[in-house]
Design a protein around this motif. Structure first.
Motif, PDB file in Angstrom:
ATOM      1  N   ALA A  75     -20.760  23.510 -12.024  1.00 19.28           N
ATOM      2  CA  ALA A  75     -21.543  24.081 -10.910  1.00 19.28           C
ATOM      3  C   ALA A  75     -23.046  23.885 -11.117  1.00 19.28           C
ATOM      4  O   ALA A  75     -23.851  24.774 -10.847  1.00 19.28           O
ATOM      5  CB  ALA A  75     -21.216  25.563 -10.746  1.00 19.28           C
ATOM      6  N   GLY A  76     -23.431  22.729 -11.613  1.00 16.25           N
ATOM      7  CA  GLY A  76     -24.840  22.402 -11.740  1.00 16.25           C
ATOM      8  C   GLY A  76     -25.498  22.853 -13.021  1.00 16.25           C
ATOM      9  O   GLY A  76     -26.693  22.618 -13.213  1.00 16.25           O
ATOM     10  N   THR A  77     -24.770  23.486 -13.921  1.00 14.72           N
ATOM     11  CA  THR A  77     -25.383  23.939 -15.172  1.00 14.72           C
ATOM     12  C   THR A  77     -25.602  22.788 -16.150  1.00 14.72           C
ATOM     13  O   THR A  77     -26.359  22.931 -17.109  1.00 14.72           O
ATOM     14  CB  THR A  77     -24.533  25.029 -15.847  1.00 14.72           C
ATOM     15  OG1 THR A  77     -23.232  24.500 -16.122  1.00 14.72           O
ATOM     16  CG2 THR A  77     -24.416  26.253 -14.952  1.00 14.72           C
ATOM     17  N   VAL A  78     -24.908  21.664 -15.944  1.00 13.60           N
ATOM     18  CA  VAL A  78     -25.120  20.481 -16.784  1.00 13.60           C
ATOM     19  C   VAL A  78     -25.448  19.305 -15.866  1.00 13.60           C
ATOM     20  O   VAL A  78     -24.605  18.458 -15.585  1.00 13.60           O
ATOM     21  CB  VAL A  78     -23.884  20.166 -17.647  1.00 13.60           C
ATOM     22  CG1 VAL A  78     -24.181  18.991 -18.578  1.00 13.60           C
ATOM     23  CG2 VAL A  78     -23.466  21.380 -18.463  1.00 13.60           C
ATOM     24  N   PRO A  79     -26.684  19.245 -15.348  1.00 19.45           N
ATOM     25  CA  PRO A  79     -27.026  18.177 -14.405  1.00 19.45           C
ATOM     26  C   PRO A  79     -27.303  16.834 -15.048  1.00 19.45           C
ATOM     27  O   PRO A  79     -27.276  15.808 -14.383  1.00 19.45           O
ATOM     28  CB  PRO A  79     -28.288  18.717 -13.723  1.00 19.45           C
ATOM     29  CG  PRO A  79     -28.923  19.573 -14.779  1.00 19.45           C
ATOM     30  CD  PRO A  79     -27.794  20.188 -15.559  1.00 19.45           C
ATOM     31  N   ARG A  80     -27.591  16.836 -16.363  1.00 22.27           N
ATOM     32  CA  ARG A  80     -27.952  15.584 -17.038  1.00 22.27           C
ATOM     33  C   ARG A  80     -27.212  15.506 -18.366  1.00 22.27           C
ATOM     34  O   ARG A  80     -27.317  16.401 -19.204  1.00 22.27           O
ATOM     35  CB  ARG A  80     -29.463  15.519 -17.286  1.00 22.27           C
ATOM     36  CG  ARG A  80     -30.282  15.503 -16.013  1.00 22.27           C
ATOM     37  CD  ARG A  80     -31.758  15.386 -16.322  1.00 22.27           C
ATOM     38  NE  ARG A  80     -32.236  16.537 -17.097  1.00 22.27           N
ATOM     39  CZ  ARG A  80     -33.435  16.601 -17.662  1.00 22.27           C
ATOM     40  NH1 ARG A  80     -34.250  15.561 -17.574  1.00 22.27           N
ATOM     41  NH2 ARG A  80     -33.812  17.663 -18.325  1.00 22.27           N
ATOM     42  N   MET A  81     -26.479  14.420 -18.542  1.00 24.25           N
ATOM     43  CA  MET A  81     -25.709  14.225 -19.763  1.00 24.25           C
ATOM     44  C   MET A  81     -26.013  12.854 -20.350  1.00 24.25           C
ATOM     45  O   MET A  81     -26.237  11.881 -19.624  1.00 24.25           O
ATOM     46  CB  MET A  81     -24.207  14.334 -19.476  1.00 24.25           C
ATOM     47  CG  MET A  81     -23.769  15.669 -18.944  1.00 24.25           C
ATOM     48  SD  MET A  81     -21.981  15.835 -18.991  1.00 24.25           S
ATOM     49  CE  MET A  81     -21.721  16.003 -20.748  1.00 24.25           C
ATOM     50  N   ALA A  82     -26.002  12.798 -21.672  1.00 25.21           N
ATOM     51  CA  ALA A  82     -26.160  11.529 -22.378  1.00 25.21           C
ATOM     52  C   ALA A  82     -24.983  11.360 -23.326  1.00 25.21           C
ATOM     53  O   ALA A  82     -24.608  12.297 -24.035  1.00 25.21           O
ATOM     54  CB  ALA A  82     -27.472  11.499 -23.158  1.00 25.21           C
ATOM     55  N   ALA A  83     -24.379  10.193 -23.311  1.00 26.01           N
ATOM     56  CA  ALA A  83     -23.239   9.904 -24.176  1.00 26.01           C
ATOM     57  C   ALA A  83     -23.603   8.745 -25.097  1.00 26.01           C
ATOM     58  O   ALA A  83     -24.018   7.682 -24.639  1.00 26.01           O
ATOM     59  CB  ALA A  83     -22.013   9.553 -23.347  1.00 26.01           C
TER      60      ALA A  83
END
Length: 311
Positions: A75-83
């Protein structure tokens, strides 16, 4: 059909039964961090984490779509992720290609940060920590490096940001990553204008390379030889030469066209490399002038003189 079954058939589907689309729930920006082992992936990952990205290390490429799906459920709490992905996965090339195709089919924006480094520097780094290369097997460290470079060839070619870490310490690499991915910076393409000397090799992370060796070399003017392209006397000498002004004018126009296209394609970071023989006089003066004009036009520009001081 009995009444209970009729009611169940007529009832609208519950929200939980709806197929889940992470993009309609909360779009997620995803950055793929990859590149040569020993080139600085950990430093890049730590920098992204400091910028507020949620970072997952050593992720099998096949799990990328699942990761994006799970992020969309927050619900938008993790808008940006890097793998961070690397060749420790046995099916790296095939799995990564399939995962990126799946993400593209979902309309998921993915940017790739590729960290590169020269073979000799990588050998020294592995030797200094006394660890084998992950693909070395029973051979030399260099054998593992060359095998990895072959596996990553296509990934590097498609990367949005390529960074050569050969001459960078951890602090300088962190600065490069921050410039490329800090979302608080001004919008648009962030450009690095880099001067270099051809005798020291082409910059492997350049998007555009231009040669200014057609201009007279201040090295052969005794009074200018000890100075650099940042000194007013050398700058004025270089820019006053026949063709110099026209060259800078036209190349500035070309950069305007290219950066506008980069913006349309979602590319946010570009490196423009300007070369002369030693990277001390002409390329430095031209790079400074290009950077000045780009800044005057409102661009976010960083200038780097790669080989200044090597002579």
């Amino acid at each position: 059909m009995d009444a209970t079954r009729e009611d169940a058939a007529a009832a609208p589907p519950q929200e939980d039964d709806e197929p889940h689309d992470p993009l309609t729930a909360a779009p997620v920006e995803l950055v793929l961090v990859t590149g040569m082992s020993g080139a600085g992936r950990s430093t890049a990952a730590n920098t992204l984490e400091d910028l507020g990205w949620y970072v997952v290390d050593n992720l099998p490429p096949s799990l990328l779509p699942r990761l994006a799906d799970l992020a969309g459920r927050t619900a938008g709490t993790v808008p940006r992720m890097a793998a961070v992905v690397d060749v420790r996965s046995l099916a790296f090339s095939h799995d990564l290609r399939a995962a990126l195709e799946d993400l593209a089919g979902l309309g998921m924006p993915v940017r790739t940060l590729f960290l590169d480094c020269s073979d000799d520097v990588l050998v020294r780094r592995f030797e200094s920590v006394r660890r084998p290369h992950p693909l070395q097997e029973g051979g030399r460290i260099l054998d593992g490096i060359l095998a990895e470079r072959r596996l990553l060839e296509d990934v590097r070619g498609d990367a949005d940001v390529v960074v050569d870490t050969s001459g960078l310490n951890v602090h300088q690499l962190a600065d490069v990553v921050r410039r490329a991915f800090d979302e608080t910076a001004r919008p648009g393409v962030r450009a690095t204008v880099m001067s270099f000397g051809f005798k020291y090799g082409l910059p492997v992370d350049a998007d555009l390379v231009v040669d200014c060796r057609f201009l007279p070399n201040p090295h052969w003017v005794p009074a200018l030889r000890p100075q650099t392209g940042r000194d007013p006397e050398v700058r004025d000498y270089v820019l006053s030469q026949q063709g110099a002004g026209e060259f800078v004018d036209r190349f500035t126009d070309v950069l305007g066209i290219v950066t506008a296209g980069y913006e349309r394609e979602g590319k946010r970071y570009a490196t423009v490399a300007v070369g002369c023989t030693g990277g001390k006089h002409r390329s430095v003066a031209i790079s400074e002038e290009l950077a000045r004009r780009l800044r005057a036009a409102g661009a976010d520009v960083t200038i780097v003189h790669r080989d200044l001081g090597r002579e």
